[in-house]
Enzyme design. Structure first.
Site, short mmCIF file in Angstrom:
data_model
loop_
_atom_site.label_atom_id
_atom_site.label_comp_id
_atom_site.label_asym_id
_atom_site.label_seq_id
_atom_site.Cartn_x
_atom_site.Cartn_y
_atom_site.Cartn_z
N CYS A 1 -27.25 -11.14 -20.28
CA CYS A 1 -27.18 -12.31 -19.81
C CYS A 1 -27.71 -12.66 -18.77
CB CYS A 1 -25.44 -12.42 -19.67
SG CYS A 1 -24.79 -11.54 -18.04
N GLY B 1 0.71 -1.28 0.08
CA GLY B 1 -0.10 -0.04 -0.16
C GLY B 1 0.87 1.19 0.02
N CYS C 1 -28.81 -7.68 -16.04
CA CYS C 1 -28.07 -7.40 -17.16
C CYS C 1 -29.13 -7.82 -18.31
CB CYS C 1 -26.83 -8.23 -17.51
SG CYS C 1 -25.93 -8.07 -19.10
N CYS D 1 -23.84 -5.68 -18.71
CA CYS D 1 -22.69 -5.90 -17.76
C CYS D 1 -21.47 -5.03 -18.09
CB CYS D 1 -22.27 -7.47 -17.78
SG CYS D 1 -23.07 -8.63 -17.11
N CYS E 1 -19.68 -11.28 -19.31
CA CYS E 1 -21.19 -11.30 -19.93
C CYS E 1 -21.27 -12.23 -21.14
CB CYS E 1 -21.43 -9.94 -20.55
SG CYS E 1 -23.18 -9.68 -20.94
#
Lengths: 192, 367, 279
Positions: free
Chosen positions: C242, C30, C239, C264, C270
């Site tokens: 899909c 980090g 979606c 998506c 997708c």
């Protein structure tokens, strides 16, 4: 006669780096180094692979045992500068860990720039993953068991004392028998 | 029916064809030759070399042609090429005192040893568009050749100990800003490197601000000189210096009033600017901004943008600035979607809160 | 391949510099490591940090996937993929599962990543405190002291004003309990995927010249308060292609009257679901 270095500098160092990166990301797990370049004693080819991958004219290296042949080899192949003092070294090459200087003596970075810290390449006798202490920390899913053979007594105590200064610290690469184990400053040895 | 957008690859290929066609323009007109750009657009070439950090007139001309005259794009092209070049070594510091001067002016003394030399300058052209092709008049030979050595004006003041003395030997080895990241606080050598690569327009604006009260510079143009300087390297394997060529440089030394402080006596102080080729506006701007950025060292009040090194150095680079400003045209619809749904929630909440408060004009219930 | 350039464009000195910085980044999770970012042939702000990281990693056996907004076919993703095929001659893919390296802008793939994959983020602004404190000298000190009060105050003020935290993307995280870190402008929907990920995640900010990393299996905590826990964005839609009800959805305007549909954002996820449904 001067020994050769990596046969294919671009791809040998790339493959070595990827192992080092995974080693650092998954501490305390031995990873096989893909290329072992020729190396003048007492530097092990495993250690030389790391030096050739990471060091160049912009980095300094401290040799535990200064040696004209090694120095010439490193200057020729990596163009790198040797450091006289441990605290000035970006990298340090330890060929005899039983007599290595205190970890505290190496650059540990400063709080604003903890990355300005030393990386130590430590040549050890071997690794065992079927026994030994357990390690935990970033990169380790649960814990990892690992024994590193050939370190001096009190090494882990020294290192644990250093961890009070996190994020300052030194990062370690242990090498033996074609393998490397990385141990960033964040890895903890679990007691008991 | 909605069909997912496809064909990015093809779209890019078509766009590149259109770009090539647009760049070339009417094919009945002959294509520009690099020599024409190098010879006839030399000030553009100089700017591209300077901000591209690469002294190569041929490559700069190539970049200008490829960029269709967009100087920032040309600078970017040159930088992206430069970054891949291996480093063979570093030159010795350039000795601008030994410059073979073609232009040299000072605003501080009426006459100076070696004289004021206008050289090729736009300063007194009167800026009338030359609608008809002007016949080229041959340059008259000068009455006397320029002296081979022209002392720098600031060295004359130095002899009187009126200007700060900077001992070049005492400088630490400079870092290479093209290889190492900028960190703060940045020392003067690092700041000068940053300014040297900085966008001329940005530096000009910053320099201008120091003249309008946003920093107390009190500058005089001590000397501006332009001409050729030898480039010298000293390879390890040779052990002695050798000259590898010469380059055109413009140097500006500003003289600035200083009343003393931070243990320094009252004296004139320096602001320094250097530019490849003929780059007088850039060198002068750089010198003003350099001086303004020395406020901490000279214990001056620091309140103006041009004195704020993080502000100036972080925003001076045209390649960085141009890229980031223009990245806004990339798709951001994922983040936009996140903001959209957040805003809908906030708006709904606002309306609901307003409904609960009688008399609220935002309620809409009375409408 | 373009023969005038080194493999993967960058010279070996530059790759070594990047590799050293990346190893330090992994060792200090980090933390933003300054690095000598180079001018790349793509503009700053367009993925130069990610590109440099990818170039430092890339080998001839790698299979590279590049996504922008979750999609493989957005022009900038196509251009970066094209760049690496040209300068490194490597294989590319659109399938998350086939990739060894995935360079991304603004999303984390829906498909879970594996230990042998590396995710590389393009980062415009690596400093999570930058909008609260513009001076780098100051933010470095705040990180040194782990003093993140500024961010907590900002989030708290959000709650006071709006009733909840009004940050929907680039939502700040605390890595390994120590460094406050920008996850890059991914929607906060993706934040949970950062926590204890099996895959190594590397972040490159080219213009700002910083690298950082989140190692695998590392704690990544999205900042929150006990009484205002971190909340995920949800849709009332699925979606339209899909039928997925748990992926991140893009809103698409489909006609002049402002009618909307949702699909998506992860195009590979997708299309994979659609192929499965047909089988």
């Amino acid at each position: 006669m001067m020994l050769a270095a990596f046969a294919d500098p671009v791809f040998d160092s790339q493959r070595t780096f990827r192992e080092l990166l995974q080693a650092m990301a998954r501490p305390a797990v031995p990873r096989r180094l893909p290329v072992l370049p020729p190396s003048p004693a007492p530097v092990m080819p495993e250690a030389m692979a790391i030096v050739l991958t990471l060091c160049d004219a912009t980095t300094t290296l401290w040799l535990q045992q200064p040696n004209a042949e090694v120095a010439e080899h490193l200057r020729f192949h990596a163009g790198l500068r040797l450091a006289d003092q441990v605290q000035q070294a970006d990298f340090a090459l330890i060929d005899d860990p039983t007599s290595m200087p205190a970890l505290e003596g190496f650059a540990r970075g400063d709080l604003r720039y903890p990355d300005r810290s030393a990386s130590l390449i430590v040549q050890v006798e071997g690794f065992r993953t079927d026994r030994g202490p357990r390690f935990a920390g970033p990169g380790i899913r649960h814990t990892e068991m690992l024994a590193i053979e050939g370190l001096q007594d009190g090494f882990w105590r020294q290192r644990a004392a250093l961890s009070a200064q996190l994020p300052l610290g030194v990062d370690l690469y242990f090498v033996a028998a074609q393998h490397v184990v990385a141990m960033p400053r964040t890895t903890r040895l679990l007691e008991g | 029916m909605y069909v997912a957008v496809k064909g990015g690859e093809q779209a890019i290929a078509r766009s590149l064809e259109l770009l090539a066609e647009a760049r070339r323009g009417d094919r009945a007109v002959p294509e520009l030759e690099l020599a024409q750009i190098r010879e006839q657009l030399r000030l553009g070439v100089a700017r591209v070399m300077q901000e591209g950090s690469l002294y190569d007139e041929e490559l700069a001309a190539l970049a200008i042609r490829q960029a269709a005259g967009d100087m920032l794009e040309a600078i970017f092209l040159l930088r992206a090429y430069r970054t891949t070049l291996p480093r063979f070594g570093y030159t010795r510091p350039l000795n601008t005192a030994a410059m073979r001067v073609r232009r040299r002016v000072s605003g501080t003394f009426k006459d100076i040893p070696g004289g004021q030399v206008l050289g090729p300058t736009y300063d007194y052209t009167q800026r009338l568009l030359e609608f008809d092709t002007v016949p080229i008049t041959e340059v008259q030979p000068a009455d006397a050749a320029l002296p081979a050595h022209m002392p720098r004006v600031l060295d004359l003041l130095d002899a009187e100990a009126l200007i700060e003395r900077i001992d070049p030997g005492s400088d630490p080895e400079p870092m290479d800003l093209t290889r190492e990241p900028l960190t703060f606080p940045a020392d003067r050598a690092t700041r000068l490197q940053n300014l040297a690569r900085g966008d001329e327009g940005f530096l000009l604006g910053m320099a201008y601000s120091t003249q309008r009260g946003y920093a107390e510079n009190h500058p005089f143009a001590g000397e501006i000189r332009m001409g050729e300087v030898d480039v010298v390297i000293c390879p390890d394997e040779l052990g002695f210096p050798i000259e590898i060529g010469s380059i055109t440089l413009t140097e500006c030394q500003m003289i600035n009033q200083f009343h003393g402080g931070n243990g320094t006596p009252p004296q004139f102080t320096r602001g320094y600017g250097l530019s490849m080729g003929e780059g007088e506006r850039k060198a002068m701007s750089m010198a003003l901004v350099d001086r303004a950025l020395r406020c901490d060292e000279l214990a001056e009040a620091s309140h103006a943008p041009a004195q704020n090194q993080e502000f100036v150095l972080s925003h001076s680079d045209s390649v960085e600035a141009s890229g980031f400003v223009q990245h806004l045209k990339l798709p951001h619809y994922v983040d936009f979607q996140a903001e959209l749904s957040l805003l809908r929630t906030l708006a709904a909440q606002y309306a609901a809160d307003a409904d609960e408060q009688p008399g609220s004009i935002a309620g809409g219930a009375q409408a | 391949m373009t023969p005038r350039y080194n493999f993967a464009f960058l010279d070996e000195d530059t790759k070594r510099m990047l590799r050293r910085a990346l190893l330090k980044a992994v060792a200090i999770p980090g933390y933003q490591v300054p690095f000598g970012s180079r001018e790349m042939p793509l503009p700053y702000g367009w993925g130069t940090g990610g590109i440099q990281v990818t170039a430092a990693l890339l080998g001839p056996d790698d299979v590279l996937k590049v996504i922008d907004q979750g999609a493989d076919d957005t022009t900038n993703a196509v251009n970066i993929r094209r760049f690496f095929s040209r300068v490194a001659g490597i294989a590319t893919t659109e399938h998350t599962t086939d990739a060894t390296l995935i360079q991304t802008r603004h999303r984390i793939p829906e498909t879970s990543l594996r230990e042998d994959q590396i995710l590389i983020f393009q980062v415009p602004e690596p400093e999570p405190l930058r909008t609260l404190e513009p001076r780098e000298a100051e933010t470095r000190t705040l990180h040194a002291l782990a003093d993140y009060g500024l961010m907590h105050v900002k989030l708290y003020e959000d709650i006071a004003q709006y009733g909840h935290i009004a940050t929907s993307y680039d939502y700040p995280v605390l890595v390994d309990g120590r460094f406050l870190t920008s996850p890059s402008p991914i929607p906060k929907f993706d934040n949970p995927k950062l926590d204890r990920s099996p895959a190594l995640m590397l972040f490159g900010a080219g213009r700002e010249k910083r690298l950082y990393a989140i190692p695998p299996y590392t704690s990544v905590e999205s900042l929150a308060f006990d009484d205002h826990p971190f909340e995920l964005q949800r849709w009332d839609h699925q979606c339209a292609l899909c039928g997925s009800g748990d992926s991140y959805l893009d809103e698409v305007v489909v006609d002049d009257h402002g009618a909307r549909m949702f699909v998506c954002s992860d195009t590979d996820y997708c299309s994979g679901r659609r192929v499965e449904a047909q089988a």
